[in-house]
Motif scaffolding. Structure first.
Motif, PDB file in Angstrom:
ATOM      1  N   GLN A 205      -9.067  -1.256   4.240  1.00 20.29           N
ATOM      2  CA  GLN A 205      -9.081  -2.305   3.230  1.00 20.29           C
ATOM      3  C   GLN A 205      -8.805  -1.720   1.850  1.00 20.29           C
ATOM      4  O   GLN A 205      -9.261  -0.622   1.533  1.00 20.29           O
ATOM      5  CB  GLN A 205     -10.436  -3.021   3.196  1.00 20.29           C
ATOM      6  N   ASN A 206      -8.065  -2.471   1.041  1.00 23.73           N
ATOM      7  CA  ASN A 206      -7.834  -2.090  -0.346  1.00 23.73           C
ATOM      8  C   ASN A 206      -7.530  -3.350  -1.151  1.00 23.73           C
ATOM      9  O   ASN A 206      -7.690  -4.473  -0.644  1.00 23.73           O
ATOM     10  CB  ASN A 206      -6.702  -1.055  -0.457  1.00 23.73           C
ATOM     11  N   GLU A 207      -7.068  -3.191  -2.370  1.00 22.23           N
ATOM     12  CA  GLU A 207      -6.801  -4.373  -3.201  1.00 22.23           C
ATOM     13  C   GLU A 207      -5.672  -5.226  -2.637  1.00 22.23           C
ATOM     14  O   GLU A 207      -5.610  -6.433  -2.878  1.00 22.23           O
ATOM     15  CB  GLU A 207      -6.473  -3.965  -4.639  1.00 22.23           C
TER      16      GLU A 207
ATOM     17  N   THR B 192       0.835  -1.202   0.000  1.00 21.54           N
ATOM     18  CA  THR B 192       0.000   0.000   0.000  1.00 21.54           C
ATOM     19  C   THR B 192       0.868   1.249   0.000  1.00 21.54           C
ATOM     20  O   THR B 192       0.588   2.224  -0.717  1.00 21.54           O
ATOM     21  CB  THR B 192      -0.928   0.018   1.229  1.00 21.54           C
TER      22      THR B 192
ATOM     23  N   LYS C 212      -2.154   3.019  -3.130  1.00 22.99           N
ATOM     24  CA  LYS C 212      -3.499   2.711  -3.601  1.00 22.99           C
ATOM     25  C   LYS C 212      -4.561   3.331  -2.700  1.00 22.99           C
ATOM     26  O   LYS C 212      -4.353   3.518  -1.500  1.00 22.99           O
ATOM     27  CB  LYS C 212      -3.701   1.183  -3.641  1.00 22.99           C
ATOM     28  N   ASP C 213      -5.706   3.644  -3.295  1.00 21.92           N
ATOM     29  CA  ASP C 213      -6.832   4.150  -2.524  1.00 21.92           C
ATOM     30  C   ASP C 213      -7.250   3.092  -1.512  1.00 21.92           C
ATOM     31  O   ASP C 213      -7.366   1.903  -1.854  1.00 21.92           O
ATOM     32  CB  ASP C 213      -8.013   4.482  -3.438  1.00 21.92           C
ATOM     33  N   THR C 214      -7.461   3.512  -0.298  1.00 23.74           N
ATOM     34  CA  THR C 214      -7.804   2.586   0.780  1.00 23.74           C
ATOM     35  C   THR C 214      -9.119   3.006   1.413  1.00 23.74           C
ATOM     36  O   THR C 214      -9.325   4.178   1.740  1.00 23.74           O
ATOM     37  CB  THR C 214      -6.685   2.571   1.845  1.00 23.74           C
ATOM     38  N   GLU C 215     -10.008   2.036   1.561  1.00 23.18           N
ATOM     39  CA  GLU C 215     -11.317   2.304   2.156  1.00 23.18           C
ATOM     40  C   GLU C 215     -11.207   2.277   3.677  1.00 23.18           C
ATOM     41  O   GLU C 215     -10.665   1.345   4.267  1.00 23.18           O
ATOM     42  CB  GLU C 215     -12.332   1.255   1.702  1.00 23.18           C
TER      43      GLU C 215
END
Length: 296
Positions: free
Chosen positions: A92-94, A66, A71-74
């Motif tokens: 959470q993210n990919e 990350t 990456k965009d993270t929720e």
């Protein structure tokens, strides 16, 4: 090391953790949110038993990737079995999904090896539990799946013949770990491979060091037995292992510092420069206390 006949990669996890006292409250909360996010992902994708495979090491993988790829993270809040009343923050993210998949893949291949080699009932149960999901992961990540399976077989072969070259055995696990860190082929691949390789060697060697007293009593495989025999005194052996571990982490951190990991860099450095030594120092302290107690 972890079993009389052989050990799997999963057994060696648990060393790549934070040094909590040296983290700021905000940093610890963020780390915990990644940990809980990975736990939630495992539960969502693989049920409650998938959650049981959760490790600090895979949390580090999620945090590390990350930071590198930003990456965009929720950010969300959710209940969990340990906190059934109050919702806790999660991230959470990919990479949470990627870490969960690698976690399950490692678990499945270990179960498979246990069944093939020992006809272990738990191995068969694990294969049946995660078999269908593991096949899906293999199709999604064929490169990682192929390397993990190959390196686990090579580790098993080392144990079968009693390989005494610690560098060779640790290198096999290093190649397994490097594949996990290469999320995709890009400009960072070479550096990521170097980082993962030496981090993997560190994990293998420190695990062997922790298990040597027990393995010496049970006759279990441990390549550090040869190093111990070569050293006339225990202090000499301990210092040699310490120097090897320092060299492995020096190579890993040198590679890490070449990467543009700015997000959560304080947490990553806490883990790489302090956290990875936490269990080592704890075991050393316990052994010293045992010596002193037996000496009375």
């Amino acid at each position: 090391m972890r079993s009389e006949k052989k050990e799997g990669a999963e057994a060696m996890f648990g060393y790549i953790m934070i040094d909590k006292p040296e983290l700021k409250v905000k940093e610890f909360s963020r780390y915990k949110a990644y940990y809980c996010g990975l736990c939630r992902t495992l539960k969502e994708e693989y049920g409650f038993r998938g959650r049981m495979t959760l490790t600090y090491d895979m949390t580090f993988l999620v945090l590390f990737l990350t930071s590198l790829y930003e990456k965009d993270t929720e950010q969300l809040q959710s209940h969990c079995p340990l906190h059934p009343v109050k919702k806790i923050p999660m991230l959470q993210n990919e990479f949470s999904r990627y870490g969960a998949k690698m976690n399950i893949l490692l678990a499945y291949f270990n179960f498979e090896d246990d069944w093939k080699d020992d006809k272990s009932v738990s191995g068969l149960a694990g294969m049946r539990l995660f078999g269908r999901k593991a096949k899906d992961i293999c199709r999604e990540y064929p490169r990682q799946a192929k390397v993990i399976q190959k390196q686990l077989k090579l580790l098993a072969a080392c144990e079968e013949k009693g390989e005494e070259d610690i560098d060779l055995a640790a290198g096999i696990f290093g190649r397994l770990m490097e594949e996990l860190f290469v999320y995709r082929a890009d400009m960072w691949e070479e550096t990521l491979r170097t980082f993962g390789f030496y981090l993997g060697k560190f994990i293998y060697i420190i695990d062997a060091w922790e298990d040597l007293p027990k393995d010496s009593k049970t006759g279990s495989y441990n390549p550090l037995k040869a190093v111990r025999r070569r050293c006339q005194k225990e202090e000499e052996y301990e210092e040699e292992v310490r120097q090897i571990l320092l060299m492995m982490m020096a190579e890993a951190t040198a590679a890490f510092e070449k990467l543009p990991c700015l997000l959560d860099a304080e947490i990553l450095r806490n883990i790489l420069y302090r956290g990875v030594w936490a269990k080592y120092e704890k075991v050393q302290k316990e052994r010293q206390e045992n010596k002193e107690n037996h000496g009375k």
